[in-house]
Design an enzyme around this catalytic site. Structure first.
Site, PDB file in Angstrom:
ATOM      1  N   GLU A   1       6.914  -9.747 -43.659  1.00 39.83           N
ATOM      2  CA  GLU A   1       7.272  -9.865 -42.241  1.00 39.83           C
ATOM      3  C   GLU A   1       6.039  -9.982 -41.346  1.00 39.83           C
ATOM      4  O   GLU A   1       4.916  -9.708 -41.785  1.00 39.83           O
ATOM      5  CB  GLU A   1       8.098  -8.658 -41.811  1.00 39.83           C
TER       6      GLU A   1
ATOM      7  N   LYS B   1      10.835   4.393 -40.994  1.00 38.43           N
ATOM      8  CA  LYS B   1       9.719   4.936 -40.236  1.00 38.43           C
ATOM      9  C   LYS B   1       9.922   6.396 -39.869  1.00 38.43           C
ATOM     10  O   LYS B   1      11.035   6.839 -39.615  1.00 38.43           O
ATOM     11  CB  LYS B   1       9.516   4.115 -38.964  1.00 38.43           C
TER      12      LYS B   1
HETATM   13  N1  PSU Z   1       7.515  -0.345 -39.945  1.00 40.05           N
HETATM   14  C1  PSU Z   1       6.211  -0.268 -39.604  1.00 40.05           C
HETATM   15  N2  PSU Z   1       5.773  -1.031 -38.577  1.00 40.05           N
HETATM   16  C2  PSU Z   1       6.609  -1.889 -37.919  1.00 40.05           C
HETATM   17  C3  PSU Z   1       7.979  -1.975 -38.303  1.00 40.05           C
HETATM   18  C4  PSU Z   1       8.371  -1.181 -39.316  1.00 40.05           C
HETATM   19  O1  PSU Z   1       5.452   0.496 -40.164  1.00 40.05           O
HETATM   20  O2  PSU Z   1       6.142  -2.577 -37.026  1.00 40.05           O
HETATM   21  C5  PSU Z   1       8.904  -2.957 -37.613  1.00 40.05           C
HETATM   22  C6  PSU Z   1       9.703  -3.718 -38.674  1.00 40.05           C
HETATM   23  O3  PSU Z   1       9.551  -5.093 -38.401  1.00 40.05           O
HETATM   24  C7  PSU Z   1      11.131  -3.284 -38.446  1.00 40.05           C
HETATM   25  C8  PSU Z   1      11.128  -3.049 -36.957  1.00 40.05           C
HETATM   26  O4  PSU Z   1      12.066  -4.253 -38.835  1.00 40.05           O
HETATM   27  O5  PSU Z   1       9.887  -2.367 -36.762  1.00 40.05           O
HETATM   28  C9  PSU Z   1      12.324  -2.249 -36.495  1.00 40.05           C
HETATM   29  O6  PSU Z   1      12.390  -2.291 -35.107  1.00 40.05           O
HETATM   30  P1  PSU Z   1      13.655  -1.664 -34.348  1.00 40.05           P
HETATM   31  O7  PSU Z   1      13.580  -0.194 -34.617  1.00 40.05           O
HETATM   32  O8  PSU Z   1      13.447  -2.017 -32.884  1.00 40.05           O
HETATM   33  O9  PSU Z   1      14.878  -2.309 -34.918  1.00 40.05           O
END
Ligand code: PSU
Ligand code: MN
Length: 304
Positions: free
Chosen positions: A21, A155
């Site tokens: 990604e 996370k």
């Molecule tokens: N994990 C990390 N860094 C990130 C992300 C995940 O360590 O930047 C990103 C991934 O792309 C994941 C996104 O899909 O955060 C999720 O965002 P949200 O919680 O807004 O859906």
């Protein structure tokens, strides 16, 4: 969609390819560590005999297999949109730059025919989701799109038990590499249950193939804990995460801005330790994901 020639021919021959990604580059880590890490992760995948495919959107064109210069650009540039499923048609129509989250990367990997995708941590159910309804689209994509995602759990800023409940509702098989419980991102492990513990990449590949044979829709989630020597103690990182969450609430930061803000604050509050751990875990996942991709392509080719 622009697929790099090397990736196109590998897919045509059934050789292993691993998707990556770009939100983690643009919104997950500071420059230059973000671009450096993205390139190291690509090398890690190659060292296991697979081909990396970093995915992003450049001036409205979906790119599968970004060049090193494009990766560096994503690391530096301000204002690249964070693209989840709902943003995808808008960024394409408006010919904008977009960094793809787990959700959008899964969708594009599926379009390109790439069965395995490696990341750091997936999005999930946020703390206090019962009030905010903040549940990442990533979890629905895992329920719907046939791509296997290798991660170190969700996370640290999320509610892990609720995230696992949601994955169960979505019918996502959660497989754990060696550890008995779900990975806990910066820390070694959570106490969250998993559906199966596997030891070898081949075992995981066999489960992926069985799912395909059964025609079951949706992804498989592979949980791979951070290497022990790089894990941060629970109490240490949890107090930092709690502080970052409190600050974001005070500042009224919500929705898609929440994750980038929290990750940045956690790096600052930990004096960079969280960043070293984040890099270590994603590289570790790259090795595992590539080995599973190699085994999967062997099994599939063996069937002819
Ligand atoms: N994990 C990390 N860094 C990130 C992300 C995940 O360590 O930047 C990103 C991934 O792309 C994941 C996104 O899909 O955060 C999720 O965002 P949200 O919680 O807004 O859906
Ligand atoms: Mn969200």
């Amino acid at each position: 969609m622009r697929i790099a020639p090397e990736i196109k021919s590998a897919l045509a021959d059934g050789r292993p390819v691993v998707a990556l990604e770009s939100t983690i580059i643009s919104h997950g880590m500071p420059y230059p560590r973000n671009a450096q890490t993205a390139l190291e992760v690509e090398d890690d995948i190659r060292s296991e005999g697979a081909i990396p495919a970093t995915i992003g959107i450049i001036k409205g064109e979906i790119v599968v297999g970004m060049t090193p210069a494009e990766i560096d650009d994503f690391g530096r540039k301000e204002g690249i949109a964070k693209v989840s499923k709902r943003d995808l048609p808008i960024v394409v129509a408006k010919k904008q730059y977009g960094a793809t989250t787990v959700s959008a990367t899964m969708l594009i990997a599926k379009m390109a025919g790439i069965p395995i995708f490696v990341t750091g941590g997936i999005g999930g159910v946020h703390r206090h989701a019962e009030e905010t309804f903040d549940i990442s689209r990533d979890l629905r994509e895992l329920g719907e799109v046939d791509v296997c995602v290798v991660c170190s759990g969700a996370k640290a800023i999320l509610d892990i038990p609720k995230t696992l409940e949601y994955l169960e509702t979505e019918g996502v098989s959660v497989l754990s590499h060696k550890a008995k419980t779900f990975a806990n991102f910066y820390s070694l492990s959570s106490d969250g249950p998993v559906d199966c513990v596997f030891d070898s990449p081949k075992e995981a590949a066999e489960i992926l193939l069985a799912k395909k044979d059964l025609n079951l829709k949706g992804g498989v989630l592979i949980s791979n804990p951070v290497p022990e020597e790089m894990a941060l103690p629970h109490e240490y990182i949890d107090s930092i995460v709690d502080q970052a969450v409190r600050e974001s609430e005070e500042l009224g930061i919500k929705g898609k801005d929440s994750t980038p803000f929290l990750l940045k604050r956690i790096v600052e509050l930990s004096g960079g330790k969280s960043l070293d751990t984040n890099v270590a875990l994603i590289r570790h996942n790259a090795h595992l994901g590539a080995r599973i991709a190699v085994e999967l392509s062997k099994l599939e080719r063996g069937r002819g």
